[in-house]
Design a protein around this motif. Sequence first.
Motif, short mmCIF file in Angstrom:
data_model
loop_
_atom_site.label_atom_id
_atom_site.label_comp_id
_atom_site.label_asym_id
_atom_site.label_seq_id
_atom_site.Cartn_x
_atom_site.Cartn_y
_atom_site.Cartn_z
N THR A 56 0.84 -1.20 0.00
CA THR A 56 0.00 0.00 0.00
C THR A 56 0.87 1.24 0.00
O THR A 56 1.77 1.37 0.85
CB THR A 56 -0.92 0.02 1.23
N LYS A 57 0.63 2.12 -0.92
CA LYS A 57 1.42 3.35 -1.00
C LYS A 57 1.01 4.33 0.09
O LYS A 57 -0.16 4.74 0.15
CB LYS A 57 1.25 3.99 -2.39
N ARG A 58 1.96 4.71 0.91
CA ARG A 58 1.70 5.69 1.95
C ARG A 58 1.86 7.10 1.40
O ARG A 58 2.62 7.34 0.47
CB ARG A 58 2.66 5.50 3.12
N GLN A 59 1.12 8.01 2.00
CA GLN A 59 1.24 9.41 1.61
C GLN A 59 2.67 9.89 1.88
O GLN A 59 3.24 9.63 2.93
CB GLN A 59 0.24 10.26 2.38
N GLY A 60 3.23 10.58 0.91
CA GLY A 60 4.57 11.11 1.05
C GLY A 60 5.65 10.21 0.51
O GLY A 60 6.82 10.62 0.45
N THR A 61 5.30 8.99 0.10
CA THR A 61 6.31 8.10 -0.48
C THR A 61 6.43 8.36 -1.97
O THR A 61 5.54 8.93 -2.61
CB THR A 61 5.96 6.63 -0.24
N VAL A 62 7.55 7.92 -2.55
CA VAL A 62 7.86 8.18 -3.95
C VAL A 62 8.19 6.86 -4.63
O VAL A 62 9.11 6.15 -4.21
CB VAL A 62 9.06 9.15 -4.09
N HIS A 63 7.43 6.54 -5.67
CA HIS A 63 7.64 5.29 -6.41
C HIS A 63 8.17 5.60 -7.81
O HIS A 63 7.54 6.37 -8.55
CB HIS A 63 6.33 4.51 -6.52
N LEU A 64 9.30 4.99 -8.14
CA LEU A 64 9.89 5.13 -9.47
C LEU A 64 9.76 3.81 -10.22
O LEU A 64 10.27 2.78 -9.77
CB LEU A 64 11.37 5.51 -9.36
N GLN A 65 9.07 3.84 -11.35
CA GLN A 65 8.98 2.69 -12.24
C GLN A 65 10.01 2.89 -13.36
O GLN A 65 9.88 3.78 -14.19
CB GLN A 65 7.57 2.59 -12.84
N THR A 66 11.04 2.05 -13.37
CA THR A 66 12.10 2.24 -14.36
C THR A 66 11.83 1.50 -15.66
O THR A 66 12.46 1.78 -16.67
CB THR A 66 13.46 1.75 -13.81
N HIS A 67 10.90 0.52 -15.64
CA HIS A 67 10.69 -0.39 -16.77
C HIS A 67 11.98 -1.16 -17.06
O HIS A 67 13.02 -0.92 -16.45
CB HIS A 67 10.20 0.36 -18.01
N HIS A 68 11.92 -2.09 -17.99
CA HIS A 68 13.11 -2.88 -18.29
C HIS A 68 13.26 -3.13 -19.78
O HIS A 68 13.72 -4.18 -20.22
CB HIS A 68 13.10 -4.21 -17.53
N GLY A 69 12.90 -2.13 -20.58
CA GLY A 69 13.13 -2.26 -22.01
C GLY A 69 12.23 -1.33 -22.80
O GLY A 69 11.29 -0.73 -22.28
N THR A 70 12.55 -1.22 -24.08
CA THR A 70 11.70 -0.52 -25.03
C THR A 70 10.74 -1.54 -25.64
O THR A 70 11.17 -2.61 -26.06
CB THR A 70 12.56 0.14 -26.13
N PRO A 71 9.45 -1.25 -25.68
CA PRO A 71 8.49 -2.29 -26.05
C PRO A 71 8.44 -2.59 -27.56
O PRO A 71 8.13 -1.72 -28.36
CB PRO A 71 7.15 -1.72 -25.57
N VAL A 72 8.75 -3.84 -27.90
CA VAL A 72 8.45 -4.37 -29.22
C VAL A 72 7.06 -4.98 -29.19
O VAL A 72 6.23 -4.74 -30.06
CB VAL A 72 9.48 -5.45 -29.64
N LYS A 73 6.81 -5.77 -28.16
CA LYS A 73 5.55 -6.48 -28.03
C LYS A 73 4.52 -5.65 -27.27
O LYS A 73 4.86 -4.72 -26.56
CB LYS A 73 5.79 -7.80 -27.30
N LYS A 74 3.26 -5.99 -27.45
CA LYS A 74 2.18 -5.28 -26.80
C LYS A 74 2.29 -5.44 -25.28
O LYS A 74 2.66 -6.50 -24.78
CB LYS A 74 0.82 -5.80 -27.28
N MET A 75 1.93 -4.38 -24.59
CA MET A 75 2.07 -4.34 -23.13
C MET A 75 0.82 -3.73 -22.51
O MET A 75 0.00 -3.10 -23.18
CB MET A 75 3.29 -3.51 -22.75
#
Length: 751
Positions: free
Chosen positions: A436-455
């Motif tokens: 559960t994301k708490r107020q004031g927290t920071v989430h970084l989604q870096t991903h792991h590639g450039t999409p060739v396939k549908k996502m």
Amino acid sequence: MPRFSVIVPAYRVQAYLGECLTSVLSQTFEDFELIGVDDCSPDGCGEIFDEFARADPRVKVLHLAENAGLGGARNAGLAVATGDYLLFLDSDDSMTPGSLQAIAERLDATGSPDLLVFDYARTFWDGGVVRSIDAGVFAADPDRPEVFDVAQRQELLALLMVVWNKAYKRSFAEQYGLAFPHGYYEDIPWTYPSLLAAARIALLDRVVVHYRQRREGGNILATVSRKHFDIFGQYDLVFDFLDRNPELEHWRGAMYLRMVDHLQTIGNHPGRVPRAAHREFFAQAAQAEQRHRPAGATPVPVRSKGSWRVGALGQAARTARQRARKASPAKLRRAVALPVLSGYQTLQRALPVDENLAVFASYWSRTPSCNPLAVHAKLRELVPGIRTVWVVGNDRRTGPVPEGATVVAPGSRGYREAVSRAKFFVNNVNFPNGLTKRQGTVHLQTHHGTPVKKMGLDLRDYPVAAAGMDFGELLERVDRWDYSLTANRFSTLVWERVYPSGYQTLEYGYPRNDVYYRATAADVLAARAELEIPEDAVALLYAPTMRDYRAGYRPQLDLDRLARALGPGYVLLNRAHYYYDAPAPDSRSADGQAARILDVTGHPSVERLALASDGLVTDYSSLMFDYANLDRPIVVLADDWKIYQETRGVYLDLPSGRPGETPGAVAATEAELTALLRDGSWRSAAAAELRAAFRERFCQFDDGNAAERVVRRVFLGETEPLPVVPLAARTPAPSPEQARAAAGDYFSRAT
């Protein structure tokens, strides 16, 4: 002079703009101009407009020097419009096929009326399409005239007051000086006056516009803000219009009632006026009611329906309804079956967020790697005071963890403490649903590639690949993101569309690719020495992607046969996809002196493997985008391309041979691959030209400084990122051949 001018203003809608413009430019009726207005958008909207303009002369582009807002942007488009009729289309919506032809035919059939009103449908993220509740208004009625004024069809005044569900004769709009004001509810002073003043109105019983319902709050009117106070000024403009056109004075009473109803709706809506401004809004509403009440009319006060609707009780009721709608029997069963969080974790969540604690994970709690690992390394360098925790499953730890980091297993006591207290979260996939994301927290989604396939949401049309994915739960996980990292504009547009939420995109490059510009000749040679690659051998990294239509790993290639065909001067580095646990064994040459096939599936760093190699052989793996930074040959083996397209879906036509789509030489069979590797065409001038175009498109932000940009923005709060080094000014790590030459030159100078 074109028949239609279609005006499309854009601001921060890059994920949807291409679809919008395509929906217009692909119409069968072609006599129109499309006026794109870049409202000083800070994202890629202006570039997208320019790209379409280069490809189609019907597109005109205006780049505003300052943000003018939706009304101002539309006015800018109006100033240059030359069409007989004006149409407006919001840049996250789209026009249904055949609509312009239908509009043109209806205008002809009704003798070129001042206004043509048509219908729309709401489209939702889950694929749902729902026609407007007013569809019955457009049904043919033989007892009523086809062309009329609004007095004969007063139900039109109760339609959604938007500008984009009508075609306006331009001479009519100019006659009455119609223009858009600044601020919220800018359609009101245009739509009501146009309906009231039009002597000839016609209807088209057709859905022309697909009105996108953006779940991430794309509709600014669906946000809590004091800007909803703009509604008072907009209705002032409507009554000013009546004052300037006394022949319309008889409409004052109807407009008064419409205004009162609208103000009451806004004031009582829990998601509009801030709770603290509730009393002030109704005070101004009372003033507006008095100001615009027709002489002698009975007062109709604007009433508050009760503060509980906008208070905590109302919010609780709405939350309960939303959860009830989302709940499925399966979810309810899981909720009952899952144990309640331990008292320890409850206690931890009651404590303040630890400003100096960061939680990292990669690839569903596998060994630390990829973008999170590169961010972690730069964080330890620039902000050593932040403590770091890596989430690594005991059964998935196959390599080292960063020095100085704490390691916790998913679900463990240490894990629960870390995710309950940490301020920062970094992952290249999503954290589990239970976080559960708490107020004031920071989430970084870096991903792991450039999409060739549908996502993401695009997998709704590919059940084999989706494998029962719960898209509602997916979006709940996406809603935790504060930042989404991309290496190129192509990825930005895909991610923002298939993972719609309120996060901010960071076009900073992929930190894991920094090494491709920072590694030295010594690093390259060391990487080869670690793998025991013979000094003069050509090392080809073979890295296929996974196949959703297969249960396990099977190389597309007969690696032994390929190695024999290439001869002893080649080494194949076999890197199976991380989903699979059955890589091929090493295969030694006939004399037993050197391995021709090395299995490197378990190697902790694909980046180090790339540095050690002379070229990449892949199929549809996103590794090709990262590898392109090295400016070394890339070969695509597309022997099952059609079935891959059908079962997974793709965004690029990799085997097409088109610049910007194909990274190098292409083989459709193993025999073709063997031939192009043996005859040298895999590193020909033609392949290099394709690679150059591919690098220009997909290595846009990778310049060796991505990790520093990320740390400075996410952890230090700096808002001005380091400038991106132009592609032509970047120097990739030397190839093995260049590294050997540099080493030889060094030793010759030393002696």
